[in-house]
Design a protein around this motif. Structure first.
Motif, PDB file in Angstrom:
ATOM      1  N   THR A 121      45.394  41.505  38.357  1.00 29.78           N
ATOM      2  CA  THR A 121      46.012  40.292  38.882  1.00 29.78           C
ATOM      3  C   THR A 121      45.686  39.103  37.984  1.00 29.78           C
ATOM      4  O   THR A 121      45.001  39.245  36.977  1.00 29.78           O
ATOM      5  CB  THR A 121      45.537  40.055  40.341  1.00 29.78           C
ATOM      6  N   THR A 122      46.155  37.943  38.352  1.00 31.02           N
ATOM      7  CA  THR A 122      45.914  36.724  37.576  1.00 31.02           C
ATOM      8  C   THR A 122      44.567  36.119  37.935  1.00 31.02           C
ATOM      9  O   THR A 122      43.980  36.442  38.974  1.00 31.02           O
ATOM     10  CB  THR A 122      47.004  35.675  37.872  1.00 31.02           C
ATOM     11  N   LEU A 123      44.109  35.202  37.081  1.00 33.11           N
ATOM     12  CA  LEU A 123      42.880  34.471  37.388  1.00 33.11           C
ATOM     13  C   LEU A 123      43.037  33.678  38.684  1.00 33.11           C
ATOM     14  O   LEU A 123      42.117  33.638  39.510  1.00 33.11           O
ATOM     15  CB  LEU A 123      42.526  33.512  36.252  1.00 33.11           C
ATOM     16  N   THR A 124      44.184  33.072  38.868  1.00 34.85           N
ATOM     17  CA  THR A 124      44.432  32.280  40.075  1.00 34.85           C
ATOM     18  C   THR A 124      44.340  33.149  41.325  1.00 34.85           C
ATOM     19  O   THR A 124      43.680  32.781  42.309  1.00 34.85           O
ATOM     20  CB  THR A 124      45.810  31.596  40.004  1.00 34.85           C
ATOM     21  N   GLU A 125      44.979  34.317  41.295  1.00 32.02           N
ATOM     22  CA  GLU A 125      44.944  35.205  42.458  1.00 32.02           C
ATOM     23  C   GLU A 125      43.539  35.753  42.679  1.00 32.02           C
ATOM     24  O   GLU A 125      43.080  35.860  43.819  1.00 32.02           O
ATOM     25  CB  GLU A 125      45.950  36.345  42.302  1.00 32.02           C
ATOM     26  N   ALA A 126      42.830  36.089  41.618  1.00 29.02           N
ATOM     27  CA  ALA A 126      41.458  36.583  41.758  1.00 29.02           C
ATOM     28  C   ALA A 126      40.570  35.508  42.381  1.00 29.02           C
ATOM     29  O   ALA A 126      39.766  35.796  43.270  1.00 29.02           O
ATOM     30  CB  ALA A 126      40.907  37.019  40.404  1.00 29.02           C
ATOM     31  N   LEU A 127      40.714  34.272  41.933  1.00 36.32           N
ATOM     32  CA  LEU A 127      39.928  33.175  42.496  1.00 36.32           C
ATOM     33  C   LEU A 127      40.265  32.971  43.966  1.00 36.32           C
ATOM     34  O   LEU A 127      39.381  32.784  44.804  1.00 36.32           O
ATOM     35  CB  LEU A 127      40.161  31.892  41.702  1.00 36.32           C
ATOM     36  N   ARG A 128      41.536  33.042  44.308  1.00 40.42           N
ATOM     37  CA  ARG A 128      41.941  32.905  45.707  1.00 40.42           C
ATOM     38  C   ARG A 128      41.313  34.006  46.556  1.00 40.42           C
ATOM     39  O   ARG A 128      40.790  33.760  47.641  1.00 40.42           O
ATOM     40  CB  ARG A 128      43.471  32.954  45.832  1.00 40.42           C
ATOM     41  N   GLN A 129      41.330  35.245  46.048  1.00 41.23           N
ATOM     42  CA  GLN A 129      40.753  36.365  46.786  1.00 41.23           C
ATOM     43  C   GLN A 129      39.242  36.196  46.975  1.00 41.23           C
ATOM     44  O   GLN A 129      38.708  36.479  48.054  1.00 41.23           O
ATOM     45  CB  GLN A 129      41.044  37.682  46.071  1.00 41.23           C
ATOM     46  N   VAL A 130      38.562  35.742  45.936  1.00 40.93           N
ATOM     47  CA  VAL A 130      37.112  35.536  46.026  1.00 40.93           C
ATOM     48  C   VAL A 130      36.796  34.451  47.053  1.00 40.93           C
ATOM     49  O   VAL A 130      35.878  34.600  47.871  1.00 40.93           O
ATOM     50  CB  VAL A 130      36.524  35.196  44.639  1.00 40.93           C
TER      51      VAL A 130
ATOM     52  N   THR B 172      51.200  25.041  47.947  1.00 39.69           N
ATOM     53  CA  THR B 172      50.070  25.149  47.029  1.00 39.69           C
ATOM     54  C   THR B 172      49.683  23.779  46.509  1.00 39.69           C
ATOM     55  O   THR B 172      50.487  22.850  46.497  1.00 39.69           O
ATOM     56  CB  THR B 172      50.396  26.062  45.827  1.00 39.69           C
ATOM     57  N   THR B 173      48.434  23.679  46.099  1.00 41.03           N
ATOM     58  CA  THR B 173      47.907  22.472  45.493  1.00 41.03           C
ATOM     59  C   THR B 173      47.225  22.867  44.205  1.00 41.03           C
ATOM     60  O   THR B 173      46.430  23.816  44.187  1.00 41.03           O
ATOM     61  CB  THR B 173      46.874  21.789  46.417  1.00 41.03           C
ATOM     62  N   LYS B 174      47.514  22.177  43.139  1.00 38.80           N
ATOM     63  CA  LYS B 174      46.858  22.460  41.866  1.00 38.80           C
ATOM     64  C   LYS B 174      45.477  21.815  41.872  1.00 38.80           C
ATOM     65  O   LYS B 174      45.327  20.644  42.219  1.00 38.80           O
ATOM     66  CB  LYS B 174      47.683  21.915  40.704  1.00 38.80           C
ATOM     67  N   VAL B 175      44.466  22.609  41.503  1.00 40.27           N
ATOM     68  CA  VAL B 175      43.083  22.149  41.480  1.00 40.27           C
ATOM     69  C   VAL B 175      42.505  22.460  40.111  1.00 40.27           C
ATOM     70  O   VAL B 175      42.697  23.547  39.589  1.00 40.27           O
ATOM     71  CB  VAL B 175      42.247  22.856  42.570  1.00 40.27           C
ATOM     72  N   THR B 176      41.810  21.507  39.540  1.00 38.88           N
ATOM     73  CA  THR B 176      41.129  21.716  38.265  1.00 38.88           C
ATOM     74  C   THR B 176      39.639  21.789  38.529  1.00 38.88           C
ATOM     75  O   THR B 176      39.083  20.932  39.216  1.00 38.88           O
ATOM     76  CB  THR B 176      41.426  20.558  37.289  1.00 38.88           C
ATOM     77  N   VAL B 177      38.990  22.825  38.004  1.00 40.53           N
ATOM     78  CA  VAL B 177      37.548  22.995  38.190  1.00 40.53           C
ATOM     79  C   VAL B 177      36.875  23.230  36.848  1.00 40.53           C
ATOM     80  O   VAL B 177      37.499  23.709  35.907  1.00 40.53           O
ATOM     81  CB  VAL B 177      37.216  24.163  39.148  1.00 40.53           C
ATOM     82  N   ASN B 178      35.609  22.871  36.780  1.00 35.03           N
ATOM     83  CA  ASN B 178      34.794  23.159  35.609  1.00 35.03           C
ATOM     84  C   ASN B 178      33.806  24.242  35.994  1.00 35.03           C
ATOM     85  O   ASN B 178      33.012  24.057  36.924  1.00 35.03           O
ATOM     86  CB  ASN B 178      34.043  21.900  35.149  1.00 35.03           C
TER      87      ASN B 178
ATOM     88  N   ALA C 103      33.201  36.422  34.575  1.00 34.58           N
ATOM     89  CA  ALA C 103      33.158  37.252  35.776  1.00 34.58           C
ATOM     90  C   ALA C 103      34.509  37.239  36.486  1.00 34.58           C
ATOM     91  O   ALA C 103      34.999  38.287  36.933  1.00 34.58           O
ATOM     92  CB  ALA C 103      32.064  36.759  36.719  1.00 34.58           C
ATOM     93  N   LEU C 104      35.134  36.079  36.563  1.00 37.43           N
ATOM     94  CA  LEU C 104      36.444  35.968  37.196  1.00 37.43           C
ATOM     95  C   LEU C 104      37.492  36.754  36.418  1.00 37.43           C
ATOM     96  O   LEU C 104      38.333  37.441  37.005  1.00 37.43           O
ATOM     97  CB  LEU C 104      36.849  34.493  37.316  1.00 37.43           C
ATOM     98  N   ARG C 105      37.424  36.686  35.099  1.00 36.33           N
ATOM     99  CA  ARG C 105      38.348  37.482  34.269  1.00 36.33           C
ATOM    100  C   ARG C 105      38.152  38.975  34.510  1.00 36.33           C
ATOM    101  O   ARG C 105      39.124  39.738  34.572  1.00 36.33           O
ATOM    102  CB  ARG C 105      38.142  37.151  32.790  1.00 36.33           C
ATOM    103  N   ASN C 106      36.904  39.409  34.635  1.00 36.44           N
ATOM    104  CA  ASN C 106      36.627  40.824  34.910  1.00 36.44           C
ATOM    105  C   ASN C 106      37.196  41.238  36.256  1.00 36.44           C
ATOM    106  O   ASN C 106      37.776  42.320  36.393  1.00 36.44           O
ATOM    107  CB  ASN C 106      35.118  41.100  34.863  1.00 36.44           C
ATOM    108  N   ILE C 107      37.011  40.378  37.260  1.00 36.97           N
ATOM    109  CA  ILE C 107      37.556  40.665  38.588  1.00 36.97           C
ATOM    110  C   ILE C 107      39.079  40.762  38.520  1.00 36.97           C
ATOM    111  O   ILE C 107      39.680  41.714  39.033  1.00 36.97           O
ATOM    112  CB  ILE C 107      37.117  39.597  39.611  1.00 36.97           C
ATOM    113  N   ALA C 108      39.705  39.796  37.871  1.00 36.95           N
ATOM    114  CA  ALA C 108      41.168  39.798  37.752  1.00 36.95           C
ATOM    115  C   ALA C 108      41.646  41.038  37.005  1.00 36.95           C
ATOM    116  O   ALA C 108      42.614  41.690  37.423  1.00 36.95           O
ATOM    117  CB  ALA C 108      41.641  38.528  37.041  1.00 36.95           C
ATOM    118  N   GLY C 109      40.960  41.371  35.921  1.00 36.52           N
ATOM    119  CA  GLY C 109      41.351  42.545  35.139  1.00 36.52           C
ATOM    120  C   GLY C 109      41.224  43.833  35.922  1.00 36.52           C
ATOM    121  O   GLY C 109      42.112  44.699  35.880  1.00 36.52           O
TER     122      GLY C 109
END
Length: 75
Positions: A27-36, A3-9, A17-23
């Motif tokens: 799952t976590t925000l990180t996993e939701a972002l990976r899935q998207v 894995t690589t840590k990435v910071t985004v704005n 929207a990402l929180r809604n998807i994760a909820g």
């Protein structure tokens, strides 16, 4: 998997929207972002192959094509 840590704005609306998807996926925000991102990668690959994305209404069986505003270069 490495894995690589990435910071985004991101805009607040995108984070919401990402929180809604994760909820909704439990799952976590990180996993939701990976899935998207993986979903978008899959869609890009399919569209680059000339395939179309279709949505079918389960009630009346109508089919609509989803068109993204980002042009995809054919291979």
């Amino acid at each position: 998997m490495s894995t690589t840590k990435v910071t985004v704005n991101l805009p607040n609306a995108t984070v919401d929207a990402l929180r809604n998807i994760a909820g909704s996926r439990g799952t976590t925000l990180t996993e939701a972002l990976r899935q998207v991102i993986e979903s978008q990668r899959f869609l890009n690959t399919e569209m680059e192959s000339g395939n179309k994305l279709l949505i079918q209404n389960p009630v009346d069986q109508t089919v609509r094509q989803v068109v993204f505003n980002t042009p995809v270069k054919p291979k």
